[in-house]
Every structure is written in C-alpha cells, then in structure tokens.
Design a protein around this motif. Sequence first.
Motif, mmCIF file in Angstrom:
data_model
loop_
_atom_site.group_PDB
_atom_site.id
_atom_site.type_symbol
_atom_site.label_atom_id
_atom_site.label_comp_id
_atom_site.label_asym_id
_atom_site.label_seq_id
_atom_site.Cartn_x
_atom_site.Cartn_y
_atom_site.Cartn_z
ATOM 1 N N ALA A 91 3.384 -14.295 17.649
ATOM 2 C CA ALA A 91 2.578 -14.374 18.871
ATOM 3 C C ALA A 91 2.530 -15.807 19.398
ATOM 4 O O ALA A 91 1.473 -16.319 19.799
ATOM 5 C CB ALA A 91 1.165 -13.833 18.624
ATOM 6 N N SER A 118 4.756 -18.853 21.891
ATOM 7 C CA SER A 118 5.696 -18.945 22.999
ATOM 8 C C SER A 118 7.092 -19.226 22.438
ATOM 9 O O SER A 118 7.256 -19.831 21.376
ATOM 10 C CB SER A 118 5.297 -20.061 23.960
ATOM 11 N N ARG A 119 8.077 -18.782 23.184
ATOM 12 C CA ARG A 119 9.454 -19.029 22.754
ATOM 13 C C ARG A 119 9.758 -20.527 22.753
ATOM 14 O O ARG A 119 10.549 -21.001 21.940
ATOM 15 C CB ARG A 119 10.420 -18.285 23.684
ATOM 16 N N ARG A 133 13.445 -15.629 20.111
ATOM 17 C CA ARG A 133 12.615 -14.616 20.753
ATOM 18 C C ARG A 133 11.938 -13.719 19.718
ATOM 19 O O ARG A 133 10.739 -13.422 19.822
ATOM 20 C CB ARG A 133 13.463 -13.756 21.694
ATOM 21 N N THR A 134 12.699 -13.284 18.697
ATOM 22 C CA THR A 134 12.135 -12.402 17.675
ATOM 23 C C THR A 134 11.001 -13.071 16.916
ATOM 24 O O THR A 134 9.932 -12.480 16.709
ATOM 25 C CB THR A 134 13.229 -11.958 16.688
ATOM 26 N N GLU A 178 7.847 -13.441 18.989
ATOM 27 C CA GLU A 178 7.103 -12.183 19.078
ATOM 28 C C GLU A 178 6.347 -11.905 17.779
ATOM 29 O O GLU A 178 5.200 -11.453 17.792
ATOM 30 C CB GLU A 178 8.067 -11.035 19.402
#
Length: 288
Positions: free
Chosen positions: A91, A93-94, A84-85, A88
């Motif tokens: 930019a 997708s997970r 997730r980090t 982010e």
Amino acid sequence: MAVAGSKKWATTASTRPFVQRLEYRTLTMKIPPAPVDLSASDFLTRIMPDKRLAEPSYRQLTNRLRALIESGEIADGQSLPSERTLAEMLALSRVTVRRAYDELRAQNVLDTQGRAGVIVKAPPRLTPRLGKLKGFTEEMRELGMEPSARLLERAVAQDRTIASMMNKPSNTHFLRLLRLRLGDGIVLSRDLAWYDLSAAPDMEGWDAEDSAYQFLTERCGIALSHSEQTVEAVLSSPEECAAFGFNEPQPCLLMKRKTYARSGQIVEYMERTFRGDVYACRVQLAMP
C-alpha cells in the motif's frame, strides 16, 4: 522464497589511533546463514515501512530489503516483485518502491534483467588468509577477482603526525593517496596511504592504479621486509558510507599497516577500511 498469491514472481584527514604492535584477529561480520523460505506475510511484515517514524518510507524499505539480502534470507539470484506489485502489496506509491529499488541498484545489490525482473545480487563474501605481506591487487587476484582503483585525492604533503609515526623529520614530504579499491567493479575498501618520498622519490610519479608494492620493488629498488598490522572493528564514517553506498553507519574492518624496507625504514603507512558485509579475515593458528 515463494510468496503465496503472487503469480508474477517467486524469489528462490586525521588518522584513527594506531596501535603499534603486530596483531592479527579473526573477525567475521555478517556471514550469512543458508537461505530460508519466507512466506508472503512474513516477507511483507519484515519490509513494511513504519509510517510513525520520521525516516522516509523509501529508506526504511531500502534498509529492510538490504538486511534480508545481507543475512542470506533472500539469496543471490532470487527475484523480487516488480515495482507495481510490491507497491500494491505494501500500500505504497510506486515512486516510493522505485526509489528504494534504485538505491539498491546503486549499491550493486539489485539488477534488472528483462523478463526475469528484479534480481538480487548479494555482495561477494571474501575471506583472504592473513600472514603474508601482500597488497590489495595481489589479494584480489588470489581470490579470482579483477582489482581496480578509483583515485579520490593525490597530493605531496607534510604531516607531523605521520612523520613522527614513521620516525622522520617533521618537514619530510610524503605522497598522500586516497583511493577506493574495487574487486570486479564493486567498491570493497577505502584506502588512505602515505609513502615516504625521501626513501622512494619515484613514488611521486606512480599512477596509483596498480600494486604499490610492485612499484616500490621494481621501480624504486626497495626490498620490502615486513609489515606491522592491526585489524579492528569500526563503524563506517560518513565518507565511507558514501563510498560503500550505505544509508547509515555499518560495521567495517579497519586495517592499519606500517610497511618496512629491509633497511628497517618505514616506507608506507596505510589505513584501509573494508566493508564488513563482504570481508572477513582468516588466519591459521598453530599449537605452541
């Protein structure tokens, strides 16, 4: 490697042409420098996928992370951001990050260890010494690793090219083996070997798991004399890429070996491809 602004993590068929001469070369590939610190911005810039390229973002991310690991810029035991980090930060997708991490786990260069998160597992660096006739099993044990094998193909076959190379009639039967060789569970080489069954008929019953040289000596009663060997740099074939978990061709070391009995008869011909990111040859040279 410390990344500013992050509180959750900190990363501290046909054979290739054979050259019939004894030739030892010291070839070193991708020997890493000492680990260096990367700033957050430098790290992200180095791994950021280029969306203008046709190559999928997850594959670009996989290759760029692996390059940093293989170069030593991200060292063994260091941690990477969570899925997730990192998603982010980039930019992305997970799912994209997860797929890249899964690829690296499959290649055995990443591990997930509970609260420790995503941990780098750099490939081992092997530098065996040349100059002594020994098989993969003996070599791995000398290096303190546990050898094993994964059999891909096994057949009794006739082959005019191999028969000619080994100075045998064209109708000679050979044991043909295609195996992956592992050290401590990591695939290190892909071996294609041919054994002359007219010289060593008991090889047909060999389980192909332990040392071929030990079996030839102890079970077949063949006294081995020496080998003629060449070592050269090659790019991995599609089959080797699949075996080593490479997404694209990478430098490898190709060893070609003919092994002789004391009678002068050739009993083995082998082509062994070592992955270049973990293997280097070492030879001691004396003054004339």
